[in-house]
Design an enzyme around this catalytic site. Sequence first.
Site, PDB file in Angstrom:
ATOM      1  CB  SER A 196      68.908  27.921  62.062  1.00 16.80           C
ATOM      2  OG  SER A 196      68.981  27.291  60.816  1.00 16.80           O
TER       3      SER A 196
ATOM      4  CG  HIS B 130      64.620  27.140  62.574  1.00 15.29           C
ATOM      5  ND1 HIS B 130      63.338  27.636  62.509  1.00 15.29           N
ATOM      6  CD2 HIS B 130      65.133  27.272  61.330  1.00 15.29           C
ATOM      7  CE1 HIS B 130      63.091  28.062  61.280  1.00 15.29           C
ATOM      8  NE2 HIS B 130      64.164  27.853  60.534  1.00 15.29           N
TER       9      HIS B 130
ATOM     10  CG  ASP C  18      66.323  26.082  58.166  1.00 14.92           C
ATOM     11  OD1 ASP C  18      65.276  26.743  58.072  1.00 14.92           O
ATOM     12  OD2 ASP C  18      67.293  26.436  58.873  1.00 14.92           O
TER      13      ASP C  18
ATOM     14  CG  MET D 204      66.052  24.432  52.397  1.00 14.89           C
ATOM     15  SD  MET D 204      67.558  25.373  52.085  1.00 14.89           S
ATOM     16  CE  MET D 204      67.707  26.272  53.632  1.00 14.89           C
TER      17      MET D 204
ATOM     18  CG  HIS E 204      61.585  27.216  57.880  1.00 19.24           C
ATOM     19  ND1 HIS E 204      62.575  28.171  57.730  1.00 19.24           N
ATOM     20  CD2 HIS E 204      60.568  27.604  57.057  1.00 19.24           C
ATOM     21  CE1 HIS E 204      62.176  29.082  56.860  1.00 19.24           C
ATOM     22  NE2 HIS E 204      60.967  28.751  56.430  1.00 19.24           N
TER      23      HIS E 204
ATOM     24  CG  MET F 260      62.272  27.290  53.480  1.00 22.69           C
ATOM     25  SD  MET F 260      63.936  27.742  53.977  1.00 22.69           S
ATOM     26  CE  MET F 260      64.198  26.513  55.224  1.00 22.69           C
TER      27      MET F 260
ATOM     28  CG  MET G 254      60.978  33.762  55.705  1.00 23.24           C
ATOM     29  SD  MET G 254      61.943  32.606  56.700  1.00 23.24           S
ATOM     30  CE  MET G 254      63.573  32.722  55.971  1.00 23.24           C
TER      31      MET G 254
ATOM     32  N   GLY H 292      66.632  30.008  51.941  1.00 19.78           N
ATOM     33  CA  GLY H 292      67.499  29.165  51.108  1.00 19.78           C
ATOM     34  C   GLY H 292      68.896  28.948  51.665  1.00 19.78           C
TER      35      GLY H 292
ATOM     36  CG  ASP I  98      64.666  31.617  59.720  1.00 19.29           C
ATOM     37  OD1 ASP I  98      65.896  31.706  59.906  1.00 19.29           O
ATOM     38  OD2 ASP I  98      64.134  30.657  59.115  1.00 19.29           O
TER      39      ASP I  98
ATOM     40  N   GLY J  82      69.670  36.074  59.463  1.00 24.17           N
ATOM     41  CA  GLY J  82      70.564  37.167  59.855  1.00 24.17           C
ATOM     42  C   GLY J  82      70.301  37.701  61.255  1.00 24.17           C
TER      43      GLY J  82
ATOM     44  N   GLY K 249      71.049  31.302  63.404  1.00 25.40           N
ATOM     45  CA  GLY K 249      71.896  30.320  62.740  1.00 25.40           C
ATOM     46  C   GLY K 249      73.362  30.626  62.958  1.00 25.40           C
TER      47      GLY K 249
HETATM   48  C1  DX5 Z   1      67.347  30.325  55.665  1.00 24.80           C
HETATM   49  C2  DX5 Z   1      66.910  29.462  56.806  1.00 24.80           C
HETATM   50  C3  DX5 Z   1      67.441  29.922  58.103  1.00 24.80           C
HETATM   51  C4  DX5 Z   1      68.942  29.949  58.226  1.00 24.80           C
HETATM   52  C5  DX5 Z   1      69.276  30.961  59.289  1.00 24.80           C
HETATM   53  O1  DX5 Z   1      66.611  30.034  54.564  1.00 24.80           O
HETATM   54  O2  DX5 Z   1      65.489  29.464  56.891  1.00 24.80           O
HETATM   55  O3  DX5 Z   1      66.847  29.225  59.192  1.00 24.80           O
HETATM   56  O4  DX5 Z   1      69.533  28.703  58.519  1.00 24.80           O
HETATM   57  O5  DX5 Z   1      70.649  31.154  59.335  1.00 24.80           O
HETATM   58  P1  DX5 Z   1      71.291  32.592  59.677  1.00 24.80           P
HETATM   59  O6  DX5 Z   1      70.872  32.953  61.068  1.00 24.80           O
HETATM   60  O7  DX5 Z   1      72.758  32.366  59.522  1.00 24.80           O
HETATM   61  O8  DX5 Z   1      70.745  33.575  58.671  1.00 24.80           O
HETATM   62 ZN    ZN Z   2      64.605  28.592  58.642  1.00 26.37          ZN
END
Ligand code: DX5
Ligand code: ZN
Length: 222
Positions: free
Chosen positions: A8, A33, A35, A37, A66, A68, A139, A144, A174, A176, A196
Amino acid sequence: MKILTSPSLFASDLLNIEAEVKRTEAAGADMIHFDIMDGIYVPNISIGFELLAAVRSATNLPIDAHMMTVKPEKYIERLANAGADIITVHNDIADEASILEMIEEIHNFGLMAAVALKPRVPAEAILPFIEHIDMVLVMTVEPGFSGQSFMDMSDKIRKVKSYIGTNPVSIQVDGGINEKTAAICAEAGANVFVVGSAAYKAPSMRDALSAVKTAAARAYPL
Ligand code: DX5
Ligand code: ZN
């Protein structure tokens, strides 16, 4: 299904994005990936179309946008033009018929389509889409922010896996994800791992990604 990693980029060093993209490739990532938002669907604003196009010019890896955001249908053409290969939309931003239309439009642009479920959304919510999509995103944090703690969604992943049956649909997780949490998700049936912080903040990204892959492959049901 093939075990894949999808770093990510939002968790990377954004000041050095080109170097980070090259580092991601060199570390053996299978895809990227990305993201997006909007500050409405989630309480954060991240990265957008111009950066996606810039990233596209620096790599041949598949890019998964992705979304969001509310109204992702407004941006499918722009995402396609910017170089996305996969577009992921959340199931709870529109009614079922509208999501099905979005999936069709994504496919009409020659891209792959995925539907994402937030932690509170039950597995059953994927049922109307399962035969129309290429991937389900379960998720494992509230969307976020990068760097949040993993939430165990094993039961949901198992249910989604049973709904998929023999259809060629991937299950992506996706939030943690690291070597340990990837194994938990893989055991339940996930095969695509967004990584990420555990990738970009690791001393060696290559080692981090290969640890995720090895742990997942070991845990993945045959
Ligand atoms: C969170 C994103 C993730 C995030 C993952 O909303 O969708 O893709 O960047 O990052 P880590 O792996 O650190 O949780
Ligand atoms: Zn994501």
